[in-house]
Design an enzyme around this catalytic site. Sequence first.
Site, mmCIF file in Angstrom:
data_model
loop_
_atom_site.group_PDB
_atom_site.id
_atom_site.type_symbol
_atom_site.label_atom_id
_atom_site.label_comp_id
_atom_site.label_asym_id
_atom_site.label_seq_id
_atom_site.Cartn_x
_atom_site.Cartn_y
_atom_site.Cartn_z
ATOM 1 C CB CYS A 2 -0.894 -0.290 0.817
ATOM 2 S SG CYS A 2 -1.949 -1.095 1.005
ATOM 3 N NE ARG A 27 4.742 1.838 0.147
ATOM 4 C CZ ARG A 27 5.621 1.925 1.013
ATOM 5 N NH1 ARG A 27 6.635 1.895 1.021
ATOM 6 N NH2 ARG A 27 4.868 0.341 2.144
ATOM 7 C CD1 TRP A 74 -0.054 -6.110 -2.920
ATOM 8 C CD2 TRP A 74 -0.474 -6.637 -0.501
ATOM 9 N NE1 TRP A 74 0.223 -7.652 -2.399
ATOM 10 C CE2 TRP A 74 0.218 -8.010 -1.479
ATOM 11 C CE3 TRP A 74 0.090 -6.955 0.474
ATOM 12 C CZ2 TRP A 74 0.033 -8.529 -0.640
ATOM 13 C CZ3 TRP A 74 -0.645 -7.586 1.381
ATOM 14 C CH2 TRP A 74 0.606 -9.500 0.621
ATOM 15 C CG ASN A 99 1.532 0.605 4.035
ATOM 16 O OD1 ASN A 99 1.252 -0.741 4.313
ATOM 17 N ND2 ASN A 99 2.907 1.418 4.147
ATOM 18 N N GLY A 100 -0.844 -0.734 6.002
ATOM 19 C CA GLY A 100 -1.021 -1.443 7.372
ATOM 20 C C GLY A 100 -1.758 -2.606 7.962
ATOM 21 C CD GLU A 482 17.405 -13.074 -6.253
ATOM 22 O OE1 GLU A 482 16.324 -14.395 -5.183
ATOM 23 O OE2 GLU A 482 16.596 -12.688 -6.721
ATOM 24 C CE LYS A 486 13.750 -11.935 -8.763
ATOM 25 N NZ LYS A 486 14.671 -11.374 -7.647
ATOM 26 C CD GLU A 489 9.762 -11.878 -7.714
ATOM 27 O OE1 GLU A 489 9.463 -11.461 -6.479
ATOM 28 O OE2 GLU A 489 11.118 -12.209 -7.599
ATOM 29 C CG HIS A 505 19.780 -38.003 -1.569
ATOM 30 N ND1 HIS A 505 19.573 -38.821 -1.512
ATOM 31 C CD2 HIS A 505 20.461 -36.695 -1.949
ATOM 32 C CE1 HIS A 505 20.872 -38.735 -1.024
ATOM 33 N NE2 HIS A 505 21.175 -37.910 -1.224
ATOM 34 C CE LYS A 604 11.983 -3.251 -5.461
ATOM 35 N NZ LYS A 604 12.320 -4.389 -5.096
HETATM 36 C C1 F6R Z 1 11.909 -10.797 -5.067
HETATM 37 C C2 F6R Z 1 11.929 -10.004 -3.855
HETATM 38 C C3 F6R Z 1 11.757 -10.042 -2.177
HETATM 39 C C4 F6R Z 1 12.186 -9.560 -1.232
HETATM 40 C C5 F6R Z 1 11.657 -9.700 -0.385
HETATM 41 C C6 F6R Z 1 12.329 -8.784 1.132
HETATM 42 O O1 F6R Z 1 12.256 -10.266 -6.429
HETATM 43 O O2 F6R Z 1 12.243 -8.473 -3.874
HETATM 44 O O3 F6R Z 1 10.855 -11.841 -2.051
HETATM 45 O O4 F6R Z 1 13.576 -9.607 -1.730
HETATM 46 O O5 F6R Z 1 10.461 -9.624 0.332
HETATM 47 O O6 F6R Z 1 12.128 -6.981 0.633
HETATM 48 P P1 F6R Z 1 13.507 -6.388 1.682
HETATM 49 O O7 F6R Z 1 14.578 -6.894 0.632
HETATM 50 O O8 F6R Z 1 13.576 -4.951 0.712
HETATM 51 O O9 F6R Z 1 13.797 -6.580 3.283
#
Ligand code: F6R
Length: 609
Positions: A2, A27, A74, A99-100, A482, A486, A489, A505, A604
């Site tokens: 949000c 956000r 969000w 937001n929260g 990672e 990527k 997501e 395994h 984000k």
């Molecule tokens: C994936 C991604 C998330 C963040 C996670 C932590 O691409 O961006 O998995 O890495 O939400 O966020 P931060 O780094 O802001 O604490």
Amino acid sequence: MCGIVGAVAQRNVVPILIEGLKRLEYRGYDSAGVAVIDQACCLARTRSVGKVRELEGRLDAHMEGATGIAHTRWATHGRPATENAHPHICRKTVALVHNGIIENHEALRRAQMQLGYEFTSQTDTEVIVHEIYRRLEETADLLAAVRAALPSLRGAYALGVITNREPGRLVAARRGSPLVIGIGIGEHFIASDVAALLPVTQRFMFLEDGDIADITRDAVTVYDAQGARVERPVRHSELSADAVARGEYRHYMLKEINEQPRAIADTLENRIGVDQVYAEAFGPAAAGLFADIEAVQIVACGTSYHAGLVGRYWFEGLANLPCAAEVASEFRYRKPRVAPHTLFVTLSQSGETADTLAALAYARELGFARTLTICNAPESSLVRGSDLVLMTHAGPEIGVASTKAFTTQLVALLLLVTALGRSRGLTAEGEARIVHLLRSLPGQIEQILGLDTAVQAWVPFFTNKQHALFLGRGTQYPVAMEGALKLKEISYIHAEAYPAGELKHGPLALVDADMPVVAVAPNNTLLEKLQSNLQEVRARGGELFVFADSDNDIHEDPRTHVISVPPVDDLMAPIVYAVLLQLLAYHVAVSRGADVDQPRNLAKSVTVE
Ligand code: F6R
């Protein structure tokens, strides 16, 4: 999670609010809304499901006002729907953005319904606006009403509140969710993030937890959690409005992938000398504090956690320090045994991730020796709450999928490992070697970005697939994790990562012609082992996609595709190979028509639990 924007000015603030929302859309983008106090002194509101451009399309050209608030959502409580979009309004008098999460919203809702308040949404937020309205009826003063209402809320909030009974006033409050005040000339603003306000100001006041701010065109008055009037410093942001623009790139993610050479160079700037890492990089007190450290506990979420997993190999292998890495959402609910003199390290792009912040608070209770954060957001809650700070200078990361934040976190971790390793067996030659490797890293990444066309050639093999496996060994295992994160997501292809030695395994049962298997194979001591694992895949009819060091003996065949990567030192390999996996995920997502920068169901900055 949000985004909030608000403004009190002399001019029409609707365009400022909409531009702010666009810049905060990372956000959350389930729905959006804006409310202003119009010339007739009424609250005018427009809301819409979907992105800010949908909201923009619905705006009445005559909607104007000099005081207003806006929100991009969000969804947590209540599905994405117009009636759940903010701002929420009570009895045409008070409008609010939040937001929260309000944890006791059900009890408040029941009590308010008995008092005759009507609910028009399923959100946890609506109780706040009714609570404030009720107090406004008693006090006839918006600040007093907000102040009186807040103690009844349990949970996290950043709020912006306006009322048509006091048209030139905006009241803001924060507890657990970020909120910043933008200082203009004869106008003031609020936002969840400075990025939203860069087109109108570069001067910011960061609210502390528990603060309430009374904002008019001419003044900002801040009260702390105890109600005492306090001064919060005004800081000048170095960011320009262009730093958060997409420029010539089709997506922010692509821009941010390509920014990595510069982001890494900026993160190294003033932190390394000819042959050494400067201890001052971690703050004046660091050298003394580091001397006592005997173990490291890393805590983070998502991509940042993957960086922490790579860091674990380095802390143990280079700095001779026992190290554990754990996701914050688990750590915070566990009863860990804390060894004496353990450094607690958080990693975060945003510095506002709720689980990581809670883990930091818990670490203090548990008695960790010191806390250090590696973070990309200056003035964020993690930065302010940690003893030591090492900023990554990646610049604003807008694409929801983290890219440059990850590689700069790895660079920062190497700086920390080196500084801590010095008194634990890392020789001056060893340190000089790391510094030289780091210095040549931006150039190396630049070279790797040149493999983009080769990566794109693989895309047709993935576009229509449902699943993919990622394999790596050693520090490349977290890199494979990672890569899988990527891909899933942003392209919605189900992807899992395994340490290649684990295949037999269980996961080997999944391998068939429809399961592309991606492997990262730099030249290192585990290469031969990895090659045997790749044979296991081949023998079961799997199709392999291998990023391999050009010195390696991995050959193409009809079911083995190889991208030859210029030789890179093993220490730098996680950083270099991660970039290739980012490119792969990006191009596959584009080929599937996915919304790369704003993937479904995600946001984000995860500022709620
Ligand atoms: C994936 C991604 C998330 C963040 C996670 C932590 O691409 O961006 O998995 O890495 O939400 O966020 P931060 O780094 O802001 O604490």
